[in-house]
Design a protein around this motif. Structure first.
Motif, PDB file in Angstrom:
ATOM      1  N   PRO A 267      27.394  52.190  70.162  1.00 15.98           N
ATOM      2  CA  PRO A 267      28.478  51.647  70.096  1.00 15.98           C
ATOM      3  C   PRO A 267      28.641  51.951  72.289  1.00 15.98           C
ATOM      4  N   GLU A 268      27.674  52.867  72.854  1.00 12.32           N
ATOM      5  CA  GLU A 268      27.979  53.320  73.674  1.00 12.32           C
ATOM      6  C   GLU A 268      26.154  52.723  74.261  1.00 12.32           C
ATOM      7  N   PHE A 269      25.514  52.821  74.125  1.00 11.22           N
ATOM      8  CA  PHE A 269      24.124  52.121  73.932  1.00 11.22           C
ATOM      9  C   PHE A 269      24.415  50.545  74.237  1.00 11.22           C
ATOM     10  N   THR A 270      25.044  50.614  73.446  1.00 12.42           N
ATOM     11  CA  THR A 270      25.197  48.684  73.896  1.00 12.42           C
ATOM     12  C   THR A 270      26.224  48.318  74.649  1.00 12.42           C
ATOM     13  N   GLU A 271      27.058  49.225  75.616  1.00  6.45           N
ATOM     14  CA  GLU A 271      27.435  49.117  76.634  1.00  6.45           C
ATOM     15  C   GLU A 271      27.163  49.849  77.804  1.00  6.45           C
ATOM     16  N   MET A 272      25.859  50.693  77.793  1.00  4.44           N
ATOM     17  CA  MET A 272      25.607  50.216  78.810  1.00  4.44           C
ATOM     18  C   MET A 272      24.207  49.322  79.986  1.00  4.44           C
ATOM     19  N   THR A 273      23.928  49.030  77.845  1.00  7.34           N
ATOM     20  CA  THR A 273      22.859  47.648  78.236  1.00  7.34           C
ATOM     21  C   THR A 273      23.258  46.423  77.583  1.00  7.34           C
ATOM     22  N   THR A 274      24.658  45.721  78.613  1.00  5.33           N
ATOM     23  CA  THR A 274      25.670  44.499  78.650  1.00  5.33           C
ATOM     24  C   THR A 274      25.074  44.332  79.584  1.00  5.33           C
ATOM     25  N   PRO A 275      24.098  43.599  80.513  1.00  6.32           N
ATOM     26  CA  PRO A 275      24.220  43.231  81.864  1.00  6.32           C
ATOM     27  C   PRO A 275      25.592  42.613  81.867  1.00  6.32           C
ATOM     28  N   LEU A 276      25.581  42.505  83.758  1.00  7.52           N
ATOM     29  CA  LEU A 276      26.481  41.422  84.389  1.00  7.52           C
ATOM     30  C   LEU A 276      25.366  40.219  84.298  1.00  7.52           C
ATOM     31  N   PRO A 277      26.306  38.902  84.341  1.00  7.05           N
ATOM     32  CA  PRO A 277      25.144  37.640  83.543  1.00  7.05           C
ATOM     33  C   PRO A 277      24.255  38.085  85.505  1.00  7.05           C
ATOM     34  N   PRO A 278      22.585  37.439  85.518  1.00 11.16           N
ATOM     35  CA  PRO A 278      22.776  36.997  86.422  1.00 11.16           C
ATOM     36  C   PRO A 278      22.654  36.154  87.654  1.00 11.16           C
ATOM     37  N   GLU A 279      23.696  35.567  87.674  1.00  9.96           N
ATOM     38  CA  GLU A 279      23.785  34.503  88.767  1.00  9.96           C
ATOM     39  C   GLU A 279      25.139  36.229  90.226  1.00  9.96           C
ATOM     40  N   MET A 280      25.371  37.044  89.026  1.00 10.85           N
ATOM     41  CA  MET A 280      26.175  38.481  89.830  1.00 10.85           C
ATOM     42  C   MET A 280      25.499  38.722  90.600  1.00 10.85           C
ATOM     43  N   ILE A 281      23.696  38.911  90.467  1.00 10.88           N
ATOM     44  CA  ILE A 281      23.191  40.076  91.002  1.00 10.88           C
ATOM     45  C   ILE A 281      22.272  39.463  91.740  1.00 10.88           C
ATOM     46  N   GLU A 282      22.655  39.980  93.524  1.00  9.18           N
ATOM     47  CA  GLU A 282      22.007  39.459  94.233  1.00  9.18           C
ATOM     48  C   GLU A 282      21.471  39.999  95.139  1.00  9.18           C
ATOM     49  N   ASN A 283      20.114  40.626  95.645  1.00 15.43           N
ATOM     50  CA  ASN A 283      19.477  41.387  96.881  1.00 15.43           C
ATOM     51  C   ASN A 283      19.213  42.456  96.233  1.00 15.43           C
TER      52      ASN A 283
END
Length: 358
Positions: A267-283
């Protein structure tokens, strides 16, 4: 003089390709490079360049280096272990754990801190490099509360949870949170929960110690048009966001353990590796999603690739693994007598893709 080495006989085509990538990174501005690659049962280290300007000393294949922001996955493991123990809730607010620390602490959750969606000002922007400031303050001790106060004096840059902005202030607060819950410093918790169980004997949290223990290449910064040796520094400026010193072998062991389930429950590993969507990531070079202290990474073969990049005066590092651990890379290089610019950044990206996707 550039020294190029491969650490064992029987050179494979992949080793030759990675050696070429390391050499190109030196040509693009690095002083020295260590490159550890694992593809299935094939594992090797190559080095290129020199360990010290004005010397022929080669880069040690087992050299230590400042891993900077790759400290964050180590910190995140501690936090998520505390979550598993029922001692911490990712969706509770900073105010509920550390009352009065931030004027808007009731708006920011632990998850916002770990995922860089807090909206906090990055304290480092108030005394950013290059050069003169670093030389003046390189041995200065910084208290976490004082650096957090720099950010707390600024308004939020956006409403928490609505955007991503990489911010080292977040992890200084996480460090205080670990101490508040456990009664011990994040250094003690990382040592007991991660370093000792995994046998990471070459990984250290130096605190105020300016030295890099053991074999290492020296790092430089361009100041006034000249390379200045910046190997020695008090890393309290980076603290819980980036103070760790390690090796490519220890980083490989850490990420292998993380992705094999040795450090976190599912459960905690899944939390760690659940990413924000790519459109939120800049720079964020190569980053196409950010989890909790770890990035999902773009690559030429669309591998399910996770890791982190990092930079601190004199040193830059990149570490990544596929989710199934079949392909892994750890890359460390020292800055030399050239500025680290777009050409060098592209050389890093090409080198990682050569190592993992060729």
């Amino acid at each position: 003089m550039t020294q190029t080495t491969i650490d064992r006989p029987g050179v494979s085509a992949l080793q030759e390709a990675v050696q070429g990538a390391a050499d190109r990174l030196v040509q693009a501005g690095a002083a020295g490079v260590q490159f550890r690659v694992t593809r299935g049962d094939n594992s090797f280290v190559v080095t290129s360049g020199i360990a010290e300007l004005g010397s022929d000393r080669p880069v040690p294949a087992d050299g230590r280096f400042r891993i900077s922001c790759i400290t964050k996955p180590f910190v995140s493991v501690v936090v998520l272990q505390l979550v598993a123990e029922g001692r911490l809730d990712l969706d509770r607010t900073v105010e509920s754990y550390l009352p009065g620390l931030l004027p808007y602490g009731e708006k920011i959750t632990v998850r916002n801190l770990m995922q860089h969606t807090s909206g906090l000002y990055n304290y480092m922007d108030s005394f950013q490099k290059p050069g003169d400031r670093f030389l003046r303050d390189r041995y200065k001790h910084y208290e976490p509360e004082d650096l957090i106060a720099i950010a707390a004096a600024k308004p939020l840059e956006f409403e928490p949870g609505t955007k991503f902005a990489y911010c080292n202030t977040n992890y200084f607060i996480v460090g205080l949170l670990i101490k508040q819950i456990t009664g011990r410093s994040y250094r003690e918790e990382i040592t007991e929960r991660v370093l000792e169980p995994l046998g990471l004997k070459e990984t250290t949290l130096p605190g105020d110690d300016p030295n890099i223990p053991g074999p290492h290449a020296r790092g430089y910064m361009q100041i006034g048009g000249e390379p200045v040796d910046v190997t020695l520094m008090n890393p309290s400026e980076a603290g819980c966001a980036g103070e760790i010193i390690s090796t490519t072998a220890d980083l490989d062991r850490f990420f292998t353990a993380l992705f094999s389930g040795e450090l976190l429950n599912e459960p905690e590993f899944t939390e760690m590796t659940t990413p924000l969507p790519p459109e939120m990531i800049e720079n964020l070079p190569m980053g196409i999603g950010y989890g909790l202290g770890i990035m999902k990474l773009e690559n030429d073969d669309d591998l399910d690739l996770w890791g982190h990049g990092a930079g601190i005066p004199g040193y830059a590092t990149f570490a990544a693994t596929t989710r199934d651990r079949s392909a892994r890379v750890q890359l460390s290089f020292t800055i030399g007598d050239k500025d680290f610019g777009p050409e060098a950044e592209q050389a890093v990206i090409r080198g990682v893709n050569t190592a993992l996707c060729s």
